[in-house]
Write an enzyme that holds these catalytic residues in place. Structure first.
Site, short mmCIF file in Angstrom:
data_model
loop_
_atom_site.label_atom_id
_atom_site.label_comp_id
_atom_site.label_asym_id
_atom_site.label_seq_id
_atom_site.Cartn_x
_atom_site.Cartn_y
_atom_site.Cartn_z
N GLY A 55 22.21 47.82 20.55
CA GLY A 55 23.27 48.63 20.44
C GLY A 55 24.17 48.85 21.65
CB CYS A 82 18.88 44.01 22.79
SG CYS A 82 20.17 44.14 24.08
CE1 TYR A 83 20.47 52.28 24.00
CE2 TYR A 83 19.34 52.36 21.95
CZ TYR A 83 19.84 53.41 23.09
OH TYR A 83 20.09 54.49 23.12
CG HIS A 168 20.17 39.79 20.43
ND1 HIS A 168 20.30 40.95 19.78
CD2 HIS A 168 20.86 40.02 21.64
CE1 HIS A 168 21.00 41.98 20.31
NE2 HIS A 168 21.03 41.44 21.65
CD GLU A 170 19.18 39.93 16.81
OE1 GLU A 170 17.72 39.52 16.92
OE2 GLU A 170 19.56 40.67 17.15
CG ASP A 226 29.73 40.60 -5.45
OD1 ASP A 226 29.21 39.43 -5.35
OD2 ASP A 226 30.44 41.04 -4.73
CE LYS A 371 30.29 37.23 -2.46
NZ LYS A 371 30.94 38.33 -3.13
#
Ligand code: XMP
Length: 515
Positions: A55, A82-83, A168, A170, A226, A371
């Site tokens: 964050g 992280c945060y 991070h 990710e 979609d 998506k």
């Protein structure tokens, strides 16, 4: 859904959705909740582990996002990122300080503990850092698990089942980030990889059947992926209790009105009511040049046409109870997070929006999906690739690609030019790599020469952009040969356009559409 899930508490990082996707790529379900979510909302997800995201704040900021302190005492495995690491440090009695130098970008980290989180990872790691604060003193019971040359990069308290990293995992640039997340899921949380497309399809169909019973359902098709996948899922659940409505608003692409009917009705067997309202829409657009007015007219007219059709279907079938919408997970997350004031650049009126006067109950079968997951589900449902891979197309269609007034003549010109662009981009094998590629018709006439004849005709701009989500975009350096073919075909085949230019503006400062 009856699968194990990981709850990600969102402290505002730009990477939070990425964490959710990385977890799901391991076939484990993940849910993003705002960091302020009460413990009851977290428990309702029946989590087997919790991740605290990064964050932008400092734990000492007055507006540092508050979160339920009981999260760290649930006894569930927690991974702070992280945060998240600073939050854990601060809230369990350690000390965080503002770093002398903000660390942003790639960094080298040494792993100094054989915690299960680092199982199988190389002792030195290239990772992605993005933080201003750092942990100075660890809370009681915690030990250091990883460090950079001069700062804390990882901490753990296995007894409390809390782990945290300053970097991070990710993000792609953290080379073994996926391995680290897999360790958290499978070695620490004992997750079962049961979030699969097949499982999702089966359980969604059962749930829809249960919910709808014998009721009647309608769904607006936009031609996009979609609404098509949502409709096919609901059709699998309730068959012909579902009626789809597809409206020709007069600003669709060439043959699109027929192509969509062909795929959805003939190939996939759905009941489709196709309404050609092009005259009605184009009539309302006469003399209108302002982009926002065009959007409003098309949005409102769509609701009216859709409403009329829904009433007709209701009369024939004895009442309609449900409306299907193709809402995706990023919209759900976005509408639940806190947003700052922002200026309206363009109001997006999406085809398929809920007519507010209709008192229908909603079915949103895709509201848990990203998506790329929707495409995977569509593939498992054996839907044609041409629907699944379609580039995004705006609800107001070609109207926002015809600058100035929208007339039938201009629509026809742009449909021809657009068809050439799409055909050539596909032929070059580039269609799927590009976010959007299209033609724009400018209300500018210039002089040209064809054969021995002077021409005085419109200009057409070609736009092709790479983007992740439409928020930012880079123009694509299309191969010279592709540009050459597109230009020569348009000028030779589309009577009324005699000049083609290429748009080399990124977003920002440009937007993707010209209007
Ligand atoms: P802009 O032009 O704002 O576009 O950079 C970002 C993305 O949104 C699409 N777009 C729209 N989609 N209704 C829609 O459904 C709209 O009014 C609209 N305007 C822009 C655009 O195609 C791009 O993908």
């Amino acid at each position: 859904m009856d699968t194990s899930s990981i709850v990600i508490l969102d402290f505002g990082s730009q990477y939070t959705q990425l964490i959710a996707r990385r977890i799901r790529e391991q076939n484990v379900f993940s849910v993003v909740l705002p960091c302020t979510a009460p413990i009851e909302a977290i428990n309702a997800q029946k989590p087997i582990g919790i991740i605290l995201s990064g964050g932008p704040c400092s734990v000492y900021d007055a507006d540092a996002p508050p979160s339920d302190p009981r999260v760290l005492a649930l006894g569930l495995p927690v991974l702070g990122i992280c945060y998240g690491l600073q939050y854990i440090t601060h809230h369990l009695g350690g000390k965080v300080r503002s770093a002398d130098k903000r660390e942003y970008g790639q960094a080298d980290v040494t792993l100094i503990d054989d915690t299960p989180l680092f199982d199988g990872l190389k002792p030195t790691q290239t990772v992605w850092m993005s933080h201003g604060d750092e942990a100075l003193e660890l809370p009681e019971g915690f030990h250091l698990t990883a460090k950079t040359a001069n700062a804390v990069a990882g901490i753990a308290n296995p007894e409390k089942r809390i782990w945290a990293v300053q970097f991070h995992p990710e993000v792609h640039h953290t080379r073994q980030g996926t391995a680290l997340l897999r360790n958290f899921l499978f070695k620490i949380c004992n997750a079962t990889p049961d979030w699969t497309a097949e499982h999702f399809i089966q359980s969604t169909i059962t749930a829809i059947r249960h919910k709808v019973g014998g009721g009647q359902v309608i769904c607006g098709l936009s031609g996009g992926v979609d609404s098509a996948v949502a409709a096919v899922l609901v059709h699998r659940a309730v068959g012909d209790q579902l009626t789809c409505i597809f409206v020709n608003n007069g600003v669709l692409r060439k043959h699109e009105f027929f192509k969509v009917q062909e795929s959805m009705r003939d190939k996939l067997g759905l009941k489709v009511v196709a309404v050609d309202a092009s005259g009605r829409f184009l009539g309302k657009l006469v003399g209108v040049s302002d982009p926002e007015t065009k959007r409003k007219i098309i949005g409102n007219e769509f609701i009216e046409v859709f409403d009329d059709e829904a009433k007709r279907i209701a009369e024939q079938s004895g009442g309609v109870d449900w409306l299907v919408q193709g809402t995706l997970y990023p919209d759900v997350i976005e509408s639940s997070s806190v947003k700052g004031p922002s200026q309206t650049i363009k109001s997006h009126h999406n085809v398929g929006g809920l007519p507010e006067t209709m008192k229908l109950k909603l079915i949103e079968p895709l509201r848990d999906l990203f998506k790329d997951e929707v495409r995977r589900i569509g593939r498992d449902l054996k839907m044609p690739e041409e629907i699944l891979q379609r580039q995004p197309f705006p609800g107001p269609g070609l109207a926002v690609r015809i600058l100035g007034e929208v007339t039938p003549e201009r629509v026809a010109l742009l449909q021809e030019a657009d068809e050439i662009v799409v055909t050539e981009i596909r032929a070059a094998g580039l269609y799927q790599q590009i976010w959007q590629s299209f033609a724009v018709l400018l209300p500018v006439k210039s002089v040209g020469v064809m054969g021995d004849q002077r021409t005085y005709a419109y200009t057409c701009a070609i736009r092709a952009v790479h983007s992740e989500d439409g928020m930012t975009a880079d123009w694509v350096p299309l191969p010279y040969e592709v540009l050459k073919t597109i230009s020569s075909r348009i000028v030779n085949e589309v009577r009324g356009i005699n000049r083609v230019v290429y748009d080399i503006t990124s977003k920002p400062p440009g937007t993707i559409e010209w209007e």
